[in-house]
Design a protein around this motif. Structure first.
Motif, PDB file in Angstrom:
ATOM      1  N   ILE A   1       0.948  -1.282   0.112  1.00 19.09           N
ATOM      2  CA  ILE A   1      -0.146   0.154  -0.020  1.00 19.09           C
ATOM      3  C   ILE A   1       0.865   1.267   0.018  1.00 19.09           C
ATOM      4  O   ILE A   1       0.511   2.313  -1.003  1.00 19.09           O
ATOM      5  CB  ILE A   1      -1.079  -0.071   1.253  1.00 19.09           C
ATOM      6  N   ALA A   2       1.884   1.091   0.910  1.00 25.93           N
ATOM      7  CA  ALA A   2       2.972   2.428   1.030  1.00 25.93           C
ATOM      8  C   ALA A   2       3.406   2.690  -0.567  1.00 25.93           C
ATOM      9  O   ALA A   2       3.469   3.892  -1.082  1.00 25.93           O
ATOM     10  CB  ALA A   2       3.925   2.398   1.931  1.00 25.93           C
ATOM     11  N   GLY A   3       3.864   1.520  -0.864  1.00 21.68           N
ATOM     12  CA  GLY A   3       4.410   1.660  -2.633  1.00 21.68           C
ATOM     13  C   GLY A   3       3.477   2.240  -3.387  1.00 21.68           C
ATOM     14  O   GLY A   3       3.644   2.978  -4.369  1.00 21.68           O
ATOM     15  N   ASP A   4       2.079   1.751  -3.538  1.00 20.62           N
ATOM     16  CA  ASP A   4       1.028   2.067  -4.065  1.00 20.62           C
ATOM     17  C   ASP A   4       0.767   3.623  -4.239  1.00 20.62           C
ATOM     18  O   ASP A   4       0.321   4.270  -5.179  1.00 20.62           O
ATOM     19  CB  ASP A   4      -0.171   1.320  -4.192  1.00 20.62           C
ATOM     20  N   LEU A   5       1.015   4.162  -3.004  1.00 19.23           N
ATOM     21  CA  LEU A   5       0.446   5.517  -2.754  1.00 19.23           C
ATOM     22  C   LEU A   5       1.521   6.311  -3.558  1.00 19.23           C
ATOM     23  O   LEU A   5       1.401   7.563  -3.842  1.00 19.23           O
ATOM     24  CB  LEU A   5       0.508   5.905  -1.235  1.00 19.23           C
ATOM     25  N   LYS A   6       2.727   5.851  -3.765  1.00 17.79           N
ATOM     26  CA  LYS A   6       3.519   6.630  -4.317  1.00 17.79           C
ATOM     27  C   LYS A   6       3.677   6.809  -5.954  1.00 17.79           C
ATOM     28  O   LYS A   6       4.399   7.407  -6.380  1.00 17.79           O
ATOM     29  CB  LYS A   6       5.106   6.325  -3.783  1.00 17.79           C
ATOM     30  N   ARG A   7       2.945   5.612  -6.396  1.00 16.11           N
ATOM     31  CA  ARG A   7       3.076   5.543  -8.048  1.00 16.11           C
ATOM     32  C   ARG A   7       2.230   6.469  -8.524  1.00 16.11           C
ATOM     33  O   ARG A   7       1.108   6.813  -8.176  1.00 16.11           O
ATOM     34  CB  ARG A   7       2.506   4.096  -8.203  1.00 16.11           C
ATOM     35  N   GLU A   8       2.552   6.914  -9.518  1.00 13.67           N
ATOM     36  CA  GLU A   8       1.842   7.757 -10.540  1.00 13.67           C
ATOM     37  C   GLU A   8       0.801   6.815 -11.027  1.00 13.67           C
ATOM     38  O   GLU A   8      -0.283   7.719 -11.055  1.00 13.67           O
ATOM     39  CB  GLU A   8       2.768   8.206 -11.649  1.00 13.67           C
ATOM     40  N   VAL A   9       0.877   5.815 -11.583  1.00  7.03           N
ATOM     41  CA  VAL A   9      -0.220   4.982 -11.881  1.00  7.03           C
ATOM     42  C   VAL A   9      -0.329   3.800 -10.885  1.00  7.03           C
ATOM     43  O   VAL A   9       0.340   3.030 -10.803  1.00  7.03           O
ATOM     44  CB  VAL A   9      -0.167   4.471 -13.235  1.00  7.03           C
ATOM     45  N   PRO A  10      -1.387   3.645 -10.212  1.00  7.32           N
ATOM     46  CA  PRO A  10      -1.425   2.676  -9.019  1.00  7.32           C
ATOM     47  C   PRO A  10      -1.918   1.523  -9.631  1.00  7.32           C
ATOM     48  O   PRO A  10      -2.348   1.288 -10.814  1.00  7.32           O
ATOM     49  CB  PRO A  10      -2.665   3.301  -8.325  1.00  7.32           C
ATOM     50  N   GLU A  11      -1.827   0.395  -8.706  1.00  8.19           N
ATOM     51  CA  GLU A  11      -1.724  -1.073  -9.174  1.00  8.19           C
ATOM     52  C   GLU A  11      -2.848  -1.841  -8.308  1.00  8.19           C
ATOM     53  O   GLU A  11      -3.302  -2.685  -8.920  1.00  8.19           O
ATOM     54  CB  GLU A  11      -0.408  -1.569  -9.386  1.00  8.19           C
ATOM     55  N   SER A  12      -3.091  -1.268  -7.156  1.00  6.73           N
ATOM     56  CA  SER A  12      -3.970  -1.731  -6.091  1.00  6.73           C
ATOM     57  C   SER A  12      -5.403  -1.509  -6.453  1.00  6.73           C
ATOM     58  O   SER A  12      -5.806  -0.604  -7.153  1.00  6.73           O
ATOM     59  CB  SER A  12      -3.764  -1.415  -4.740  1.00  6.73           C
ATOM     60  N   ALA A  13      -6.289  -2.239  -6.158  1.00  9.22           N
ATOM     61  CA  ALA A  13      -7.622  -2.006  -6.310  1.00  9.22           C
ATOM     62  C   ALA A  13      -8.014  -0.750  -5.580  1.00  9.22           C
ATOM     63  O   ALA A  13      -9.020   0.059  -6.251  1.00  9.22           O
ATOM     64  CB  ALA A  13      -8.621  -3.463  -5.321  1.00  9.22           C
ATOM     65  N   PHE A  14      -7.415  -0.258  -4.432  1.00  8.91           N
ATOM     66  CA  PHE A  14      -7.675   0.909  -3.800  1.00  8.91           C
ATOM     67  C   PHE A  14      -7.294   1.948  -4.374  1.00  8.91           C
ATOM     68  O   PHE A  14      -8.045   3.267  -4.791  1.00  8.91           O
ATOM     69  CB  PHE A  14      -7.320   0.826  -2.376  1.00  8.91           C
ATOM     70  N   GLY A  15      -6.122   1.901  -5.142  1.00  9.17           N
ATOM     71  CA  GLY A  15      -5.435   2.939  -5.986  1.00  9.17           C
ATOM     72  C   GLY A  15      -6.255   3.154  -7.291  1.00  9.17           C
ATOM     73  O   GLY A  15      -6.335   4.203  -7.597  1.00  9.17           O
ATOM     74  N   LEU A  16      -6.384   2.226  -7.898  1.00 10.02           N
ATOM     75  CA  LEU A  16      -7.138   2.185  -9.029  1.00 10.02           C
ATOM     76  C   LEU A  16      -8.609   2.916  -9.229  1.00 10.02           C
ATOM     77  O   LEU A  16      -8.936   3.602  -9.821  1.00 10.02           O
ATOM     78  CB  LEU A  16      -7.372   0.823  -9.843  1.00 10.02           C
ATOM     79  N   VAL A  17      -9.324   2.500  -7.976  1.00  5.26           N
ATOM     80  CA  VAL A  17     -10.691   2.932  -7.740  1.00  5.26           C
ATOM     81  C   VAL A  17     -10.539   4.472  -7.387  1.00  5.26           C
ATOM     82  O   VAL A  17     -11.266   5.074  -7.873  1.00  5.26           O
ATOM     83  CB  VAL A  17     -11.555   2.158  -6.832  1.00  5.26           C
ATOM     84  N   THR A  18      -9.666   4.627  -6.440  1.00  8.92           N
ATOM     85  CA  THR A  18      -9.503   6.080  -6.030  1.00  8.92           C
ATOM     86  C   THR A  18      -9.076   7.014  -7.419  1.00  8.92           C
ATOM     87  O   THR A  18      -9.701   8.055  -7.565  1.00  8.92           O
ATOM     88  CB  THR A  18      -8.282   6.210  -4.945  1.00  8.92           C
ATOM     89  N   GLU A  19      -8.290   6.602  -8.124  1.00  8.03           N
ATOM     90  CA  GLU A  19      -7.907   7.356  -9.247  1.00  8.03           C
ATOM     91  C   GLU A  19      -9.205   7.608 -10.176  1.00  8.03           C
ATOM     92  O   GLU A  19      -9.145   8.550 -10.821  1.00  8.03           O
ATOM     93  CB  GLU A  19      -6.758   6.921  -9.928  1.00  8.03           C
ATOM     94  N   ALA A  20      -9.873   6.396 -10.445  1.00  9.68           N
ATOM     95  CA  ALA A  20     -10.867   6.546 -11.439  1.00  9.68           C
ATOM     96  C   ALA A  20     -12.044   7.655 -10.855  1.00  9.68           C
ATOM     97  O   ALA A  20     -12.639   8.536 -11.576  1.00  9.68           O
ATOM     98  CB  ALA A  20     -11.501   5.241 -11.527  1.00  9.68           C
ATOM     99  N   LEU A  21     -12.257   7.647  -9.574  1.00  9.62           N
ATOM    100  CA  LEU A  21     -13.194   8.663  -8.820  1.00  9.62           C
ATOM    101  C   LEU A  21     -12.693   9.892  -8.873  1.00  9.62           C
ATOM    102  O   LEU A  21     -13.406  10.850  -9.208  1.00  9.62           O
ATOM    103  CB  LEU A  21     -13.419   7.987  -7.272  1.00  9.62           C
TER     104      LEU A  21
END
Length: 488
Positions: free
Chosen positions: A154-174
């Motif tokens: 999760i910590a790594g996904d928060l730093k990614r420009e394009v996320p890869e976790s379900a939470f990052g992908l949904v957050t960016e889409a929203l």
């Protein structure tokens, strides 16, 4: 055998039921993350029925594959070659079966092509529901209901420009939907978790708030997170199963799935962007899922776990084999009726004695033959949900906890990698660290109770339970599980 695709639907054997709607007229309205066997045998089937109704063609499913690996490569290829279709064989206890080609997954977007197309699909204004089956341990929410921001993934996904976790992908889409004016969608968790809507909200809002406080607040205020209870036994599918299922159906299917004939879905009626006519196809819509969820998790799922660990220790590998053992049936029935049922407050339409009998009846389904090792896997996530509250309440009341202590002793011995006959057991524990797994080999047989998963069970302060557990573990090793079981 006939291959499976839009072009071959009219060529399939007559005993294979095919969609009663024109798949070309279906539009995507649901995006689903985690298109595994359970989703395809459960939610995808309900949507398949819905698409056959007038005015419901806007609820097709876009499957989203977000986990890299060989399994994703095979699944993406199969979905591509078969236009998203697959066969589902439903086995009844009387050995009859129903075979159908399910057509509700009309699009599949894989992370193999990058994560940006997945975000674009989620951000599409046509998407009004995002559902998930990412396993009980996939939400990174601790026992206090807080999202684990310190987890390395999760910590790594928060730093990614394009996320890869379900939470990052949904957050960016929203985020994109808020900016474009497309508005929110409903997030529908379909995993076996207590209060799964609240867990999903804690996870997705926790991630969003860590990334952008204002976006997190907008999601918390506008996105719906209904709870739901899902129920159907859908085993893993081996290569041997594929050959068996294809032979029975006469269809050359790259990814067939099978299940029991029982199915249930109870959903909290809370959708911010509209929903399909769920109730028209047998889904129970309610204002309160919790009583249904409580009964299912603590009777069916917990019963499955008790049977799995005890059955594995006795040398069994399939559910139907284990329930053929009168000793295990007696243990299971006493667990359900004497230990769990008195602790529950069921909904008015559920009789607990009848429910317990139905659980045992479903487990006897020889044609399903679910794998005990599959059921036993991921116990670090499952056992706190399925068994923790029952043990806690029994200890608090001073009730008989012999069966629970024996089941946990069998669990601990299974985690050592061998059954009571010395044969290897393969149990996957994705939520456990190597250090945590090593505790099962500790000379102190009670060391397992220091694991974080046992917080809140009440075992730490109950010397009686701890001593029973230690006694059962020791006797399983010295006398064998069958002899110990006979004392219960």
């Amino acid at each position: 055998m006939t291959g499976l695709s839009n072009a071959t639907l009219h060529k399939l054997p007559p005993e294979v039921l095919t969609p009663v709607y024109d798949r070309k007229s279906v539009f995507v309205g649901i995006a689903h993350i985690g298109v595994g066997n359970f989703h395809r045998a459960h939610q995808a089937l309900y949507i398949d029925h819905i698409l056959g109704r007038d005015g419901q063609k806007d609820w097709g499913i876009a499957g989203l594959g977000i986990r890299q690996g060989r399994r994703e490569e095979e699944r993406a290829e199969a979905f591509h070659r078969q236009d998203g279709m697959f066969t589902l064989t439903e086995f009844a206890p009387d050995n009859t079966s129903t075979i159908r080609a399910v057509g509700s997954v009309v699009r599949y977007v894989s992370c193999l092509d990058g994560y940006e197309p997945i975000i674009a699909q989620l951000a599409d204004p046509a998407i009004r529901i995002v559902s998930l089956t990412i396993t009980e341990g996939g939400y990174f929410v601790d026992g206090e209901g807080h999202f684990r921001l310190d987890d390395p993934f999760i910590a790594g996904d928060l730093k990614r420009e394009v996320p890869e976790s379900a939470f990052g992908l949904v957050t960016e889409a929203l985020r994109r939907r808020r900016e474009s004016g497309a508005g929110p969608f409903t997030v529908l968790c379909c995993d076996n978790l207590q209060h799964n809507g609240r867990v999903a909200q804690a996870a997705f809002c926790g991630f969003a708030e860590a990334r952008d406080a204002s976006l997190g607040a907008w999601i918390r205020e506008n996105v719906s997170f209904p709870s739901c209870m899902v129920d159907r036994i859908a085993p893993s599918v081996t290569d041997e199963d594929i050959r068996r299922l294809d032979k029975e159906s006469g269809v050359d299917d790259l990814m067939p799935v099978y299940s029991e004939d029982f199915i249930q879905w109870v959903i909290e009626d809370k959708f911010c962007a509209g929903r399909p006519e769920f109730e028209a196809v047998g889904v129970q819509m309610t204002e309160n899922v919790e009583p249904y969820e409580q009964v299912k998790l603590r009777m069916l799922n917990a019963g499955h776990s008790v049977l799995a660990f005890c059955g594995l220790m006795l040398g069994y590998r399939k559910v139907d084999e284990a329930v053929g053992d009168a000793r295990l049936i007696a243990l299971l029935e006493r667990f359900l009726n004497d230990d769990v049922a008195p602790l529950l407050s069921p909904p008015s339409d559920i009789n607990l004695a009848a429910y317990a009998a139905q659980v045992v009846h479903r487990f006897r389904n020889h044609a399903v033959g679910d794998q005990l090792e599959r059921i036993a896997s991921d116990s670090f996530s499952k056992l706190p949900v399925f068994l923790g509250q029952t043990v806690h309440e029994l200890i608090r009341k001073g009730s008989d906890t012999r069966r629970e202590a024996f089941a946990l002793a069998c669990w601990a011995e299974c985690e050592c990698g061998k059954d009571g006959k010395g044969n290897p057991i393969e149990i996957s524990e994705p939520a456990a660290t190597d250090e945590q797994k090593a505790v099962f080999k500790d000379s102190n047989l009670l060391a397992v109770f220091d694991l974080p998963m046992f917080e809140g069970w009440g075992i730490a302060d109950c010397q009686t339970f701890r001593e029973m557990f230690r006694h059962y573990r020791s006797d399983i090793r010295s006398k064998g599980p069958a002899r110990v079981l006979s004392t219960l």
